[in-house]
Scaffold this motif. Structure first.
Motif, PDB file in Angstrom:
ATOM      1  N   LYS A   1       0.808  -1.228   0.000  1.00  9.16           N
ATOM      2  CA  LYS A   1       0.000   0.000   0.000  1.00  9.16           C
ATOM      3  C   LYS A   1       0.840   1.276   0.000  1.00  9.16           C
ATOM      4  N   VAL A   2       2.160   1.142  -0.130  1.00 10.64           N
ATOM      5  CA  VAL A   2       3.041   2.318  -0.148  1.00 10.64           C
ATOM      6  C   VAL A   2       3.846   2.334  -1.440  1.00 10.64           C
ATOM      7  N   LYS A   3       4.484   3.463  -1.708  1.00  9.43           N
ATOM      8  CA  LYS A   3       5.315   3.625  -2.893  1.00  9.43           C
ATOM      9  C   LYS A   3       6.720   4.040  -2.478  1.00  9.43           C
ATOM     10  N   LEU A   4       7.674   3.858  -3.391  1.00 10.74           N
ATOM     11  CA  LEU A   4       9.045   4.294  -3.118  1.00 10.74           C
ATOM     12  C   LEU A   4       9.076   5.785  -2.813  1.00 10.74           C
ATOM     13  N   ASN A   5       9.914   6.160  -1.845  1.00  9.38           N
ATOM     14  CA  ASN A   5      10.128   7.542  -1.408  1.00  9.38           C
ATOM     15  C   ASN A   5       8.939   8.124  -0.646  1.00  9.38           C
ATOM     16  N   GLN A   6       7.940   7.311  -0.368  1.00 15.98           N
ATOM     17  CA  GLN A   6       6.813   7.784   0.437  1.00 15.98           C
ATOM     18  C   GLN A   6       7.223   7.877   1.898  1.00 15.98           C
ATOM     19  N   LYS A   7       6.796   8.938   2.583  1.00 18.24           N
ATOM     20  CA  LYS A   7       7.053   9.078   4.010  1.00 18.24           C
ATOM     21  C   LYS A   7       5.976   8.341   4.787  1.00 18.24           C
ATOM     22  N   VAL A   8       6.403   7.620   5.814  1.00 21.11           N
ATOM     23  CA  VAL A   8       5.469   6.826   6.612  1.00 21.11           C
ATOM     24  C   VAL A   8       5.648   7.129   8.092  1.00 21.11           C
ATOM     25  N   SER A   9       4.589   6.855   8.860  1.00 19.50           N
ATOM     26  CA  SER A   9       4.606   7.078  10.308  1.00 19.50           C
ATOM     27  C   SER A   9       4.477   5.736  11.017  1.00 19.50           C
ATOM     28  N   GLY A  10       5.344   5.490  11.969  1.00 23.85           N
ATOM     29  CA  GLY A  10       5.318   4.236  12.703  1.00 23.85           C
ATOM     30  C   GLY A  10       4.026   4.052  13.469  1.00 23.85           C
ATOM     31  N   GLY A  11       3.440   2.866  13.343  1.00 28.71           N
ATOM     32  CA  GLY A  11       2.220   2.540  14.074  1.00 28.71           C
ATOM     33  C   GLY A  11       0.956   3.040  13.425  1.00 28.71           C
ATOM     34  N   GLU A  12       1.070   3.824  12.349  1.00 30.56           N
ATOM     35  CA  GLU A  12      -0.125   4.407  11.725  1.00 30.56           C
ATOM     36  C   GLU A  12      -0.215   4.129  10.223  1.00 30.56           C
ATOM     37  N   SER A  13       0.874   4.322   9.490  1.00 31.34           N
ATOM     38  CA  SER A  13       0.829   4.133   8.039  1.00 31.34           C
ATOM     39  C   SER A  13       0.694   2.653   7.695  1.00 31.34           C
ATOM     40  N   ILE A  14      -0.203   2.340   6.764  1.00 30.39           N
ATOM     41  CA  ILE A  14      -0.430   0.963   6.337  1.00 30.39           C
ATOM     42  C   ILE A  14       0.600   0.606   5.249  1.00 30.39           C
ATOM     43  N   ILE A  15       1.436  -0.394   5.541  1.00 30.96           N
ATOM     44  CA  ILE A  15       2.450  -0.850   4.582  1.00 30.96           C
ATOM     45  C   ILE A  15       1.858  -1.862   3.608  1.00 30.96           C
ATOM     46  N   ALA A  16       1.045  -2.780   4.114  1.00 25.12           N
ATOM     47  CA  ALA A  16       0.487  -3.831   3.260  1.00 25.12           C
ATOM     48  C   ALA A  16      -0.775  -4.386   3.882  1.00 25.12           C
ATOM     49  N   GLU A  17      -1.544  -5.097   3.066  1.00 27.86           N
ATOM     50  CA  GLU A  17      -2.715  -5.790   3.559  1.00 27.86           C
ATOM     51  C   GLU A  17      -2.854  -7.121   2.836  1.00 27.86           C
ATOM     52  N   ILE A  18      -3.676  -8.002   3.380  1.00 24.59           N
ATOM     53  CA  ILE A  18      -3.879  -9.294   2.745  1.00 24.59           C
ATOM     54  C   ILE A  18      -4.562  -9.115   1.411  1.00 24.59           C
TER      55      ILE A  18
END
Length: 218
Positions: A199-216
């Motif tokens: 669910k993310v792209k290269l160079n995207q900024k993410v927040s620990g515990g909140e940003s969704i990296i992947a899903e089933i």
């Protein structure tokens, strides 16, 4: 709010800065030199406080999703062969943290810790291709009843000299809760099942515990 791993360093830094302030005030009489040193000391203290900050995060618990374990920028998204634990192909997502990012590590999924190992090693820059295998690092695998097994690896960077890992085998852990800390610049690699939907792209900024990296991916 500051992370417990920083309490001793913050206290020591505060004492050092106060002592330097007093020395400058008593032994240096040129105002412009005093102001310059005070400015640098204050800046140093602010950097230390910023590094060890531990902001509260609102993790939406969801066994079908993997959240980012750290704050930073996504620098790798690729299919790789994970040879330490799974010994098969996985989807790797790596997040790089600069010294200005929050360095708390959080559990990407909830479940049971089935593997936790520390590896001493080098201090190559965190984005180096061999950092994942040669740098000081810890590998943790959490088994979630819905998502399956998710591996995350804390990797020390050129400035990092200590990785703190709270994960112990058989611990039952909560998604988004503290799992460790990496001091002064680093990276975290995630290794996910191949059927994960990223669910993310290269160079995207993410927040620990909140940003969704992947899903089933059904």
């Amino acid at each position: 709010m500051f992370h417990k791993e920083g309490h001793k360093i913050i206290f020591t830094t505060f004492i050092f800065v106060v002592a330097c302030f007093l020395l400058v005030d008593n032994f240096i009489h040129k105002v412009w030199i005093q102001n310059t040193i005070w400015f640098l000391l204050l800046g140093f203290l602010i950097l230390i406080l910023q590094f060890f900050r531990n902001p509260k995060r609102k993790t939406v618990l969801d066994d079908t999703q993997v959240v980012s374990p750290v704050d930073g920028k996504v620098v790798v998204i690729e299919e790789v062969f994970e040879k330490e634990y799974f010994k098969d192909k996985r989807l790797q997502v790596s997040v790089f943290m600069s010294p200005l990012n929050v360095h708390v590590t959080r559990y990407p999924v909830g479940g049971s810790v089935v593997f936790s190992k520390y590896h001493p090693g080098k201090y190559l820059v965190a984005w180096h291709p061999k950092a994942s295998e040669e740098n000081e690092r810890t590998t943790v695998v959490v088994e979630n009843p819905t998502y399956g097994k998710v591996l995350y690896r804390q990797i020390a960077g050129a400035l990092a000299k200590r990785i703190v890992n709270y994960a112990e085998i058989n611990n039952e852990v909560i998604q988004g809760s503290d799992s460790g800390f990496i001091k002064f610049g680093s990276r975290v690699d995630l290794f996910l099942p191949l059927n994960s939907k990223i669910k993310v792209k290269l160079n995207q900024k993410v927040s620990g515990g909140e940003s969704i990296i992947a899903e089933i991916n059904d």
